[in-house]
Motif scaffolding. Structure first.
Motif, short mmCIF file in Angstrom:
data_model
loop_
_atom_site.label_atom_id
_atom_site.label_comp_id
_atom_site.label_asym_id
_atom_site.label_seq_id
_atom_site.Cartn_x
_atom_site.Cartn_y
_atom_site.Cartn_z
N ALA A 96 0.83 -1.20 0.00
CA ALA A 96 0.00 0.00 0.00
C ALA A 96 0.87 1.25 0.00
CB ALA A 96 -0.94 0.00 1.22
N LEU A 97 1.94 1.22 0.82
CA LEU A 97 2.84 2.36 0.86
C LEU A 97 3.53 2.55 -0.50
CD1 LEU A 97 4.15 4.58 2.55
CD2 LEU A 97 5.89 2.92 3.26
N GLY A 98 3.92 1.42 -1.10
CA GLY A 98 4.53 1.51 -2.44
C GLY A 98 3.58 2.11 -3.44
N GLY A 99 2.29 1.69 -3.37
CA GLY A 99 1.28 2.27 -4.26
C GLY A 99 1.11 3.75 -4.01
N LEU A 100 1.10 4.12 -2.74
CA LEU A 100 0.97 5.54 -2.39
C LEU A 100 2.16 6.33 -2.90
CD1 LEU A 100 -0.52 7.78 -0.80
CD2 LEU A 100 0.85 7.11 1.19
N VAL A 101 3.36 5.79 -2.67
CA VAL A 101 4.58 6.47 -3.14
C VAL A 101 4.56 6.58 -4.66
CG1 VAL A 101 7.09 6.23 -3.35
CG2 VAL A 101 5.99 5.90 -1.14
N ALA A 102 4.14 5.50 -5.33
CA ALA A 102 4.09 5.54 -6.80
C ALA A 102 3.07 6.59 -7.27
CB ALA A 102 3.72 4.16 -7.35
N GLY A 103 1.93 6.63 -6.56
CA GLY A 103 0.92 7.64 -6.92
C GLY A 103 1.42 9.05 -6.72
N VAL A 104 2.08 9.28 -5.57
CA VAL A 104 2.63 10.61 -5.29
C VAL A 104 3.72 10.95 -6.30
CG1 VAL A 104 3.97 11.94 -3.61
CG2 VAL A 104 2.01 10.59 -2.85
N ALA A 105 4.57 9.95 -6.57
CA ALA A 105 5.64 10.19 -7.54
C ALA A 105 5.06 10.54 -8.91
CB ALA A 105 6.54 8.95 -7.65
N HIS A 106 4.00 9.82 -9.28
CA HIS A 106 3.37 10.11 -10.58
C HIS A 106 2.78 11.52 -10.57
CE1 HIS A 106 1.13 9.55 -14.27
NE2 HIS A 106 0.04 9.96 -13.65
N GLU A 107 2.10 11.87 -9.47
CA GLU A 107 1.48 13.20 -9.37
C GLU A 107 2.53 14.31 -9.41
OE1 GLU A 107 -1.79 14.15 -9.37
OE2 GLU A 107 -2.11 12.04 -9.88
N ILE A 108 3.74 14.00 -8.94
CA ILE A 108 4.81 15.02 -8.96
C ILE A 108 5.59 14.93 -10.27
CG2 ILE A 108 7.00 15.69 -7.88
CD1 ILE A 108 5.77 14.85 -5.20
N ASN A 109 5.94 13.70 -10.68
CA ASN A 109 6.78 13.53 -11.86
C ASN A 109 6.11 13.99 -13.15
OD1 ASN A 109 8.97 12.56 -10.48
ND2 ASN A 109 8.39 10.42 -10.72
N LEU A 153 3.75 28.32 -24.17
CA LEU A 153 4.67 27.39 -23.52
C LEU A 153 4.95 27.82 -22.08
CD1 LEU A 153 6.19 24.83 -24.09
CD2 LEU A 153 8.05 26.18 -25.02
N SER A 154 5.10 29.11 -21.82
CA SER A 154 5.36 29.58 -20.46
C SER A 154 4.15 29.32 -19.56
CB SER A 154 5.74 31.06 -20.44
OG SER A 154 4.63 31.86 -20.79
N ARG A 155 2.93 29.43 -20.11
CA ARG A 155 1.71 29.11 -19.34
C ARG A 155 1.68 27.62 -18.99
NH1 ARG A 155 -2.21 32.43 -23.17
NH2 ARG A 155 -1.73 34.49 -22.40
N THR A 156 2.03 26.76 -19.95
CA THR A 156 2.05 25.30 -19.72
C THR A 156 3.08 24.94 -18.66
OG1 THR A 156 1.36 24.90 -22.00
CG2 THR A 156 2.39 23.07 -20.84
N ILE A 157 4.28 25.54 -18.77
CA ILE A 157 5.34 25.27 -17.78
C ILE A 157 4.89 25.73 -16.39
CG2 ILE A 157 7.68 25.88 -17.05
CD1 ILE A 157 8.39 26.05 -20.07
N PHE A 158 4.34 26.92 -16.31
CA PHE A 158 3.90 27.48 -15.05
C PHE A 158 2.78 26.62 -14.43
CE2 PHE A 158 1.29 30.36 -12.45
CZ PHE A 158 2.24 30.78 -11.56
N SER A 159 1.81 26.21 -15.25
CA SER A 159 0.72 25.37 -14.78
C SER A 159 1.23 24.01 -14.27
CB SER A 159 -0.28 25.16 -15.94
OG SER A 159 -1.26 24.20 -15.58
N SER A 160 2.17 23.43 -14.98
CA SER A 160 2.73 22.14 -14.59
C SER A 160 3.47 22.27 -13.27
CB SER A 160 3.67 21.59 -15.66
OG SER A 160 2.95 21.29 -16.84
N LEU A 161 4.25 23.30 -13.11
CA LEU A 161 4.99 23.49 -11.86
C LEU A 161 4.07 23.80 -10.68
CD1 LEU A 161 8.16 25.37 -13.17
CD2 LEU A 161 7.94 22.96 -12.52
N GLU A 162 2.97 24.51 -10.96
CA GLU A 162 1.97 24.74 -9.90
C GLU A 162 1.36 23.43 -9.45
OE1 GLU A 162 -0.85 27.67 -11.36
OE2 GLU A 162 -0.19 29.03 -9.78
N ARG A 163 1.03 22.55 -10.41
CA ARG A 163 0.47 21.22 -10.07
C ARG A 163 1.44 20.42 -9.24
NH1 ARG A 163 -1.09 18.09 -15.12
NH2 ARG A 163 -0.87 16.36 -13.68
N ALA A 164 2.72 20.46 -9.60
CA ALA A 164 3.73 19.72 -8.85
C ALA A 164 3.85 20.29 -7.44
CB ALA A 164 5.08 19.77 -9.57
N ALA A 165 3.80 21.59 -7.30
CA ALA A 165 3.91 22.23 -6.00
C ALA A 165 2.70 21.89 -5.12
CB ALA A 165 4.03 23.75 -6.16
N ALA A 166 1.52 21.79 -5.74
CA ALA A 166 0.30 21.47 -4.97
C ALA A 166 0.35 20.03 -4.52
CB ALA A 166 -0.94 21.74 -5.83
#
Length: 166
Positions: A96-109, A153-166
């Motif tokens: 379960a922890l591995g699944g959680l870590v994989a999910g978090v990693a996916h959400e960040i990566n 492109l700057s909007r896409t980069i900014f949006s992606s980094l905001e998602r990663a930060a959230a």
């Protein structure tokens, strides 16, 4: 000494009494024999019952020993099952922890990957624009397209980094 005369009726009475005593003696002897035989049979029956009881006690003692061994084996099995259950629970927690870590990693990566891809593409666009500008081949339409693409492109980069930060 003088002999007395014996009364024949008294002799008959004495003889009858002796006969009655003999009959009583025979009856008593028969009763004693019967009771002796009964006691001997009772002793035989008692010995048989003792032997059966002794056999039953031995059988139950052997059965008790078997039950004690079975109980000990069951206790060991229960202990092994308990250890296996704890191991399984720990394994499930790790999965379960591995699944959680994989999910978090996916959400960040994913957003970071999009941001890196966007940044490298932006670097490529800047390099292409600089090369055309240095060669004197940059046209106004290409520069406007660069500005539009850079804005998107700057909007896409900014949006992606905001998602990663959230």
């Amino acid at each position: 000494h003088s002999l007395r005369a014996v009364d024949p009726a008294a002799l008959v009475e004495v003889a009858q009494a002796i006969g009655s005593l003999d009959e009583l003696k025979q009856d008593l002897e028969q009763q004693v024999l019967a009771r002796t035989a009964a006691l001997q049979q009772a002793n035989v029956d008692l010995d048989r019952e003792r032997e059966q009881l002794s056999t039953e006690v031995e059988r139950r003692q052997a059965q008790e020993k078997r039950l004690q061994r079975v109980n000990a084996d069951l206790a060991k099995s229960l202990e092994h099952l308990s250890v296996a259950q704890k191991t399984l629970i720990e394994s499930e927690k790790m999965i379960a922890l591995g699944g959680l870590v994989a999910g978090v990693a996916h959400e960040i990566n994913t957003p970071i990957g999009l941001g890196l891809t966007g940044a490298s593409h932006f670097q490529y666009m800047v390099d292409q624009l600089r090369a055309k500008f240095s060669a004197g081949e940059l046209e106004e339409v290409e520069f406007v397209r660069f500005l539009d693409d850079s804005t998107e492109l700057s909007r896409t980069i900014f949006s992606s980094l905001e998602r990663a930060a959230a």
